[in-house]
Design an enzyme around this catalytic site. Sequence first.
Site, mmCIF file in Angstrom:
data_model
loop_
_atom_site.group_PDB
_atom_site.id
_atom_site.type_symbol
_atom_site.label_atom_id
_atom_site.label_comp_id
_atom_site.label_asym_id
_atom_site.label_seq_id
_atom_site.Cartn_x
_atom_site.Cartn_y
_atom_site.Cartn_z
ATOM 1 N N LYS A 1 0.429 -1.493 -0.004
ATOM 2 C CA LYS A 1 -0.549 0.345 0.101
ATOM 3 C C LYS A 1 0.988 1.035 -0.097
ATOM 4 C CE LYS A 1 -4.594 1.259 1.759
ATOM 5 N NZ LYS A 1 -5.363 0.700 2.980
ATOM 6 N N GLU B 1 -19.836 -5.618 9.895
ATOM 7 C CA GLU B 1 -20.533 -4.645 10.236
ATOM 8 C C GLU B 1 -21.909 -6.231 11.051
ATOM 9 O OE1 GLU B 1 -19.007 -2.381 7.148
ATOM 10 O OE2 GLU B 1 -20.335 -4.019 7.481
ATOM 11 N N ARG C 1 -25.762 -2.291 6.998
ATOM 12 C CA ARG C 1 -25.526 -3.739 6.888
ATOM 13 C C ARG C 1 -25.852 -4.757 7.837
ATOM 14 N NH1 ARG C 1 -19.890 -4.060 3.822
ATOM 15 N NH2 ARG C 1 -20.968 -5.062 2.180
#
Length: 632
Positions: free
Chosen positions: A282, A368, A396
Amino acid sequence: MPTANYPLLDKISYPHELRTLPTAQLKDVAAEVRRFLIESVSRTGGHLAAGLGTVELTVALHYVFNTPDDRLVWDVGHQTYPHKILTGRRQGMATLRQKDGLCGFPNRSESEYDAFGVGHSSTSISAALGMALAAQRLEKDFKTVAIIGDGAMTAGMAFEALNHAGDLDADLLVILNDNDMSISPNVGGMSNYLARILSGKLYSTVREGSKKVLGVMPSMWELARRTEEHVKGMIVPGTLFEELGFNYIGPIDGHDLDTLVTTLRNLREQKGPRFLHIVTRKGKGYEPAESNPCTFHGVTAFDKETGTLRKSSSGRPTYTSVFGQWACDMAEHDPRLVAITPAMREGSGLVAYSERFPKRYFDVGIAEQHSVTLAAGLACEGLKPVVAIYSTFLQRAYDQLIHDVALQNLPVLFAIDRGGLVGPDGPTHAGSFDLSYLRCIPNMVIMAPADENECRQMLSTGYYHHGPAAVRYPRGSGPGVRIEPALSTLPIGKGEIRRRGAGIAILAFGSMLAPALEAGAALGATVANMRFVKPLDVDLILDLAQSHDVLITVEENAAIGGAGSGVAEFLAEKQIKTPISIIGLPDTYVAHGEREELLADCGLSAEGIHASIVRFLRTLPVSTGPVNILAK
């Protein structure tokens, strides 16, 4: 930007032009894409580190696959800026995440190269599987690729899709972009060599042929299968994906273009479920982002030479930081407090808490649903769970909120960040519906603070409540009031009058109090800070309805089904005929842009609220008192 800086990109507007280049030039293309990406985001802000890590992968994908006919389905979308640069939108990057400019995420209405619109995590495999099955059903000859990050693989939805795809023997390639591990030179070289072999025609032919031959000899086939898994298990972590029905390849260096192109070409010619595991870094190629990828995940404009971010803060504490400080203070006071977040430690303000109370902190990953039911289990045993979650992500876990928490009336506090419009992240991340979807759930207490101190008080109120409670606050800073250090509470279901007037009563919820006060002053109206969406302060509503000619409700939530609807329902139940107008977000998805700019467009600035009230008054009979106000 100077044309001389990007000689290859200036010749590539779309992927078919990229595919005319010799393979040897792809590294130069990737270097230009990376340089352009840094230059562009340094001016506009946006998501940077993830995209820097997928430059080579993006180049290789568009080089090997016949996009847009072949479908590339990206997960979340943070890593798709290189994709946008190579698909006709390079010049538009100057407008990224600005009003009427490019969206920060893949968007089907923006480009035919965006096969699927995304914003929430872990949807790519399901969507790509649907496309692959549609290709079979419609007898169309296109390839489908899902590109998913390692963080997104923590969500159950991704594994549900993998399980289904393997069972169907779908023609699908899943690429796992793993940027949370490094490859040492020895392992990298071996992995790249294995990828070339395992994705090649010889291995594929032998693998499929041996299935057919040994298929009539169950014991021999089982021995061969187990031997293959054992060998793979020693050198690559692919056994899990093999068990799910995928041909696993990797891990390979996701920055090695030669290996990527060769492997993708081989995999493109194969059929059935394939799983390619690549390892990337990253922030690759930009030292500030490589050394601090979390900071450079989503950034404001910055100095590209030094990596110094431009300060955009007003100097006032954000609601997020108010919550973070409250969590630390309450945890010091009460050892029962445990904090849970679905992979949003930084975004939800829990960095300091996680460092001070590591044994009372749970980051469950992008899960979630699990976060909410985990909280329910903790609450059953006497602990006091606080779930820190964005409004758009709580959507969600709606079933878990209803079934596992509210139905059992468990004392779980939801600290709901990013309520209302979020600005540049656009409709996929906006918390436009939480007051509507929470209000209909029995046992819920729902609060919306008008300022930073009220936010702290409401968090304490919800924490001490013997049932589920939600404190919903917006992105960014509040009006800048003094925050009291005490962990004091508010009486549940009680609002307050903040301005005395006549004729018109404005009932403001949460962030809309400040503009409502400004509009109220111009109209000589009474303004109430309602504080609670559920239970409503019915005594205050009755008083205002009986002492004023009209009621106006204002909220930063969908007007349909929100707080104003609750007021109207109460008036109807009591057969009170005082005219009421509900001002809130329109029945559309609000696009990206600066938050204040979008609020003004939606009529939720002080001027917009004033104008809406004036329009409403003009629809009333001439005999109505407030109409006379307009004549003054």
